[in-house]
Design a protein around this motif. Structure first.
Motif, PDB file in Angstrom:
ATOM      1  N   UNK A 132      47.006  41.792  31.143  1.00  0.00           N
ATOM      2  CA  UNK A 132      45.518  42.196  31.013  1.00  0.00           C
ATOM      3  C   UNK A 132      45.272  43.250  31.875  1.00  0.00           C
ATOM      4  N   UNK A 133      44.632  44.259  31.081  1.00  0.00           N
ATOM      5  CA  UNK A 133      44.262  45.469  31.807  1.00  0.00           C
ATOM      6  C   UNK A 133      42.731  45.391  32.356  1.00  0.00           C
ATOM      7  N   UNK A 134      41.863  44.561  32.069  1.00  0.00           N
ATOM      8  CA  UNK A 134      40.627  44.319  32.437  1.00  0.00           C
ATOM      9  C   UNK A 134      40.433  43.527  33.800  1.00  0.00           C
ATOM     10  N   UNK A 135      40.420  44.017  34.833  1.00  0.00           N
ATOM     11  CA  UNK A 135      40.723  43.483  36.137  1.00  0.00           C
ATOM     12  C   UNK A 135      39.327  42.540  36.203  1.00  0.00           C
ATOM     13  N   UNK A 136      37.982  42.706  35.853  1.00  0.00           N
ATOM     14  CA  UNK A 136      37.040  41.816  35.939  1.00  0.00           C
ATOM     15  C   UNK A 136      37.261  40.602  34.996  1.00  0.00           C
ATOM     16  N   UNK A 137      37.685  40.892  33.779  1.00  0.00           N
ATOM     17  CA  UNK A 137      38.055  39.853  33.014  1.00  0.00           C
ATOM     18  C   UNK A 137      38.979  38.824  33.380  1.00  0.00           C
ATOM     19  N   UNK A 138      40.063  39.258  34.239  1.00  0.00           N
ATOM     20  CA  UNK A 138      41.200  38.518  35.058  1.00  0.00           C
ATOM     21  C   UNK A 138      40.652  37.650  35.974  1.00  0.00           C
ATOM     22  N   UNK A 139      39.731  38.246  36.816  1.00  0.00           N
ATOM     23  CA  UNK A 139      39.300  37.725  37.930  1.00  0.00           C
ATOM     24  C   UNK A 139      38.354  36.632  37.389  1.00  0.00           C
ATOM     25  N   UNK A 140      37.673  36.798  36.443  1.00  0.00           N
ATOM     26  CA  UNK A 140      36.602  35.930  35.930  1.00  0.00           C
ATOM     27  C   UNK A 140      37.283  34.556  35.301  1.00  0.00           C
ATOM     28  N   UNK A 141      38.621  34.952  34.741  1.00  0.00           N
ATOM     29  CA  UNK A 141      38.965  33.578  33.961  1.00  0.00           C
ATOM     30  C   UNK A 141      40.389  33.135  34.421  1.00  0.00           C
ATOM     31  N   UNK A 142      40.890  33.774  35.382  1.00  0.00           N
ATOM     32  CA  UNK A 142      42.121  33.058  35.905  1.00  0.00           C
ATOM     33  C   UNK A 142      42.059  32.480  37.386  1.00  0.00           C
ATOM     34  N   UNK A 143      42.751  31.801  37.619  1.00  0.00           N
ATOM     35  CA  UNK A 143      42.902  31.018  39.105  1.00  0.00           C
ATOM     36  C   UNK A 143      43.928  31.768  39.828  1.00  0.00           C
ATOM     37  N   UNK A 144      44.764  32.835  39.384  1.00  0.00           N
ATOM     38  CA  UNK A 144      45.558  33.444  40.018  1.00  0.00           C
ATOM     39  C   UNK A 144      45.994  34.803  39.482  1.00  0.00           C
ATOM     40  N   UNK A 145      46.346  35.729  40.519  1.00  0.00           N
ATOM     41  CA  UNK A 145      46.633  37.135  39.771  1.00  0.00           C
ATOM     42  C   UNK A 145      47.696  37.662  40.360  1.00  0.00           C
ATOM     43  N   UNK A 146      48.653  38.215  39.508  1.00  0.00           N
ATOM     44  CA  UNK A 146      50.135  38.630  40.015  1.00  0.00           C
ATOM     45  C   UNK A 146      49.852  40.253  39.539  1.00  0.00           C
ATOM     46  N   UNK A 147      49.762  41.110  40.869  1.00  0.00           N
ATOM     47  CA  UNK A 147      49.802  42.691  40.670  1.00  0.00           C
ATOM     48  C   UNK A 147      51.244  43.084  40.519  1.00  0.00           C
ATOM     49  N   UNK A 148      51.224  43.805  39.522  1.00  0.00           N
ATOM     50  CA  UNK A 148      52.756  44.439  39.295  1.00  0.00           C
ATOM     51  C   UNK A 148      52.442  45.746  39.448  1.00  0.00           C
ATOM     52  N   UNK A 149      53.408  46.452  40.354  1.00  0.00           N
ATOM     53  CA  UNK A 149      53.500  47.870  40.389  1.00  0.00           C
ATOM     54  C   UNK A 149      55.063  48.520  40.605  1.00  0.00           C
ATOM     55  N   UNK A 150      55.367  49.496  39.815  1.00  0.00           N
ATOM     56  CA  UNK A 150      56.790  49.748  39.878  1.00  0.00           C
ATOM     57  C   UNK A 150      57.764  48.861  39.719  1.00  0.00           C
ATOM     58  N   UNK A 151      57.427  47.857  38.701  1.00  0.00           N
ATOM     59  CA  UNK A 151      58.481  46.869  38.683  1.00  0.00           C
ATOM     60  C   UNK A 151      58.620  45.824  39.659  1.00  0.00           C
ATOM     61  N   UNK A 152      57.660  45.827  40.688  1.00  0.00           N
ATOM     62  CA  UNK A 152      57.663  44.589  41.828  1.00  0.00           C
ATOM     63  C   UNK A 152      56.354  43.905  41.944  1.00  0.00           C
TER      64      UNK A 152
END
Ligand SMILES: Nc1ncnc2c1ncn2[C@@H]1O[C@H](COP(=O)(O)OP(=O)(O)OP(=O)(O)O)[C@@H](O)[C@H]1O
Ligand SMILES: [Mg+2]
Lengths: 266, 264
Positions: free
Chosen positions: B218-238
């Motif tokens: 998902x691109x929408x960080x607010x939506x992600x925070x609102x609906x999920x219990x865990x966030x995985x942040x990827x950058x440069x493949x890690x």
């Protein structure tokens, strides 16, 4: 900021213009060469209007009584040849078309093989196919049907393969991701998307085949062409005119019929 | 909702997805994903965020081998599916439901047929051809359509629906697979904000109901925070961040997306 230099813009680059000129030159050369090899004889050209008038006078009055006696059955046979031939073509063209679609079959060799079959079907004229199958099956509608079938594979198969290649890959990916077997993916993913084009091609080809099957009788492959051939050989010009007229009418009717159905399915 | 999988799931061991040292390079020496590892169990919904081109879609497609991973392993409910091919791969893919940004419905088929497409991995091709799906599947499809509010559209062609309705059909199709895990690649990116929220609610509630992990790009960080219990942040493949949304700070976001002006 320094003043920017004048920026030139032209529709074509220099090499593009050169290429276009070369193509033009090629056309001109081809035209002049073919004009020379046709060798038009002026006397025959001046004579043509008289000949045409003479032909028409011999064709008139039309012998309409001959339609029920000698034409009707042959005309029906022609339509049967066209229809069965087109069905035969479809049965053969579906697998060959699938083989030729490079988004379904990922082996270039098989794609190429399919293209080869399709091209050879198209590159041989229907009269040549007819002569071939008259030699194999003897004169009659069977030779005509098989001739129409083989002649049409190229057309139907090529357009079917193209319709398959233009399918939206999204649904295909979705069905693949759900674990569907290949045939189910084809049935529910490729086919619904390619079907309108496919039926359109089928109808279009049938329309063409009505015309083609009227001609192939001239070399003995059954149908109205054989009746026409006989009438021509015996110089029954007032029969020839009825035959030509009935071919004309049937071709027009077929075209109208196809147009009406195409509108409904697409 | 009365889909069979629900009653099954409580009896069976917990549904899970485990990704182990997953790497992917399209071009040799230029890895898009580098050693990704994480595990999701039960009804947790996890958002994967990261800048465009960082490999989120690649990651999700490596799970069901739409894209073959270069190395590493993927386990679905304990079964290693990384090296499966042919029929076995198809069997494994049935357990992985997938939802797409562009819905990927078969436009010219009816809503009902699109939902039933979720059963194609189970139903023999000849049955699909004759449209003779088992009555159980048809019942499930109807109750699923009812629960997502599309019952009256069942006979309509998919291309006559709105974006939000299409996405719900796409989700129903995935649920028909009785999946062990649900993957969603930007399921809301083609939708308006309100519909996006509804789709997220639907996904999360289905994940709870069927007790299956949900992985959402998902691109929408607010939506992600609102609906999920865990966030995985990827950058440069890690993986740069892996934790609850409440602990995701602006610093993390700067690290993930780069720059900071956009945060104001
Ligand atoms: N088939 C492919 N062949 C080669 N490179 C690819 C292929 N697919 C993706 N890539 C590259 O892999 C990288 C990751 O792509 P991916 O689509 O996974 O990114 P993403 O995080 O999903 O981006 P977005 O948020 O824009 O969807 C990109 O740099 C892309 O150019
Ligand atoms: Mg993506």
């Amino acid at each position: 900021m320094s003043p920017s230099p004048l920026r030139k813009w032209e529709r074509f680059t220099f090499s593009e213009r050169l290429a276009r000129f070369a193509v033009f030159l090629g056309f001109a050369a081809a035209l002049s060469i073919s004009l020379r090899s046709v060798q038009i004889i002026p006397e025959f050209l001046y004579d043509a209007p008289t000949q045409v008038a003479d032909l028409f006078s011999r064709m008139w009055p039309m012998d309409f009584a001959y339609y029920p006696a000698g034409i009707h059955d042959a005309m029906m046979e022609t339509l049967h040849i066209a229809t069965l031939g087109t069905l035969l073509a479809i049965v053969m063209a579906i697998p060959i078309g699938i083989l030729g679609a490079n988004n379904i079959v990922h082996f270039p060799l098989l794609n190429w093989l399919s293209k080869l079959i399709l091209v050879s079907s198209r590159s041989v004229n229907s009269l040549v196919w007819a002569l071939l199958f008259v030699a194999v099956f003897g004169p009659g509608p069977l030779a005509g049907t098989v001739c129409i079938g083989f002649r049409s594979i190229g057309f139907v198969g090529k357009l079917f393969a193209e319709a398959l290649e233009e399918v939206d890959p999204g649904p295909i990916e979705a069905l693949t991701a759900s674990g569907a077997p290949w045939f189910s993916v084809f049935l529910k993913g490729y086919w619904p998307q390619a079907a309108p084009a496919f039926w359109g091609v089928f109808l279009f080809r049938w329309d063409i085949n009505v015309r083609e099957s009227a001609v192939i009788g001239l070399v003995g492959a059954g149908g109205i062409g054989m009746v026409l051939d006989t009438a021509l050989n015996l110089f029954f010009w007032n029969r020839v005119s009825v035959i030509l007229l009935s071919i004309f009418v049937v071709v027009i009717l077929a075209e109208l019929f196809v147009t009406a159905i195409r509108k409904r399915i697409i | 909702m009365t889909v069979e999988a629900q009653s099954d799931s409580s009896a069976q061991p917990q549904r899970s997805i485990c990704i182990e040292n997953l790497s992917k390079e399209y071009v040799r020496g230029k890895p898009v994903l580098k050693n990704i590892s994480f595990t999701v169990q039960g009804h947790s919904s996890v958002a994967i965020i990261g800048p465009s081109g960082t490999g989120k879609s690649t990651l999700i497609r490596c799970v069901n081998k739409l894209i073959p991973p270069s190395s590493g392993n993927v386990y679905i409910s304990g079964e290693n599916i990384t090296h499966l091919t042919g029929r076995n791969l198809r069997m494994a893919r049935r357990k992985i439901g997938m939802v797409f940004q562009e819905f990927n419905l078969v436009e010219r088929l009816s809503v009902m047929e699109n939902v039933l497409c979720g059963r194609l991995g189970y139903v023999p091709s000849w049955r699909a051809w004759l449209r003779k799906y088992p009555q159980k599947d048809i019942d499930n499809a109807f109750s699923l359509l009812d629960s997502i509010g599309l019952l009256e559209f069942s006979r309509q062609r998919a291309d006559s629906l709105s974006g939000g309705q299409r996405q719900r059909v796409g989700i129903a199709r995935a649920i028909m697979q009785e999946p062990h895990v649900l993957l969603a690649d930007e399921p809301t990116s083609s939708l308006d904000p309100k519909t996006s929220v509804e789709i997220m609610e639907l996904l999360v509630s289905l994940s709870r109901e069927h007790n299956i992990p949900l992985l959402i790009n998902i691109h929408d960080v607010e939506l992600a925070k609102r609906f999920t219990v865990r966030v995985i942040g990827l950058s440069m493949g890690g993986i740069i961040y892996d934790g609850p949304p409440s602990e995701l700070t602006n610093d993390h976001l700067k690290q993930i997306y780069g720059g900071e002006n956009w945060l104001q």
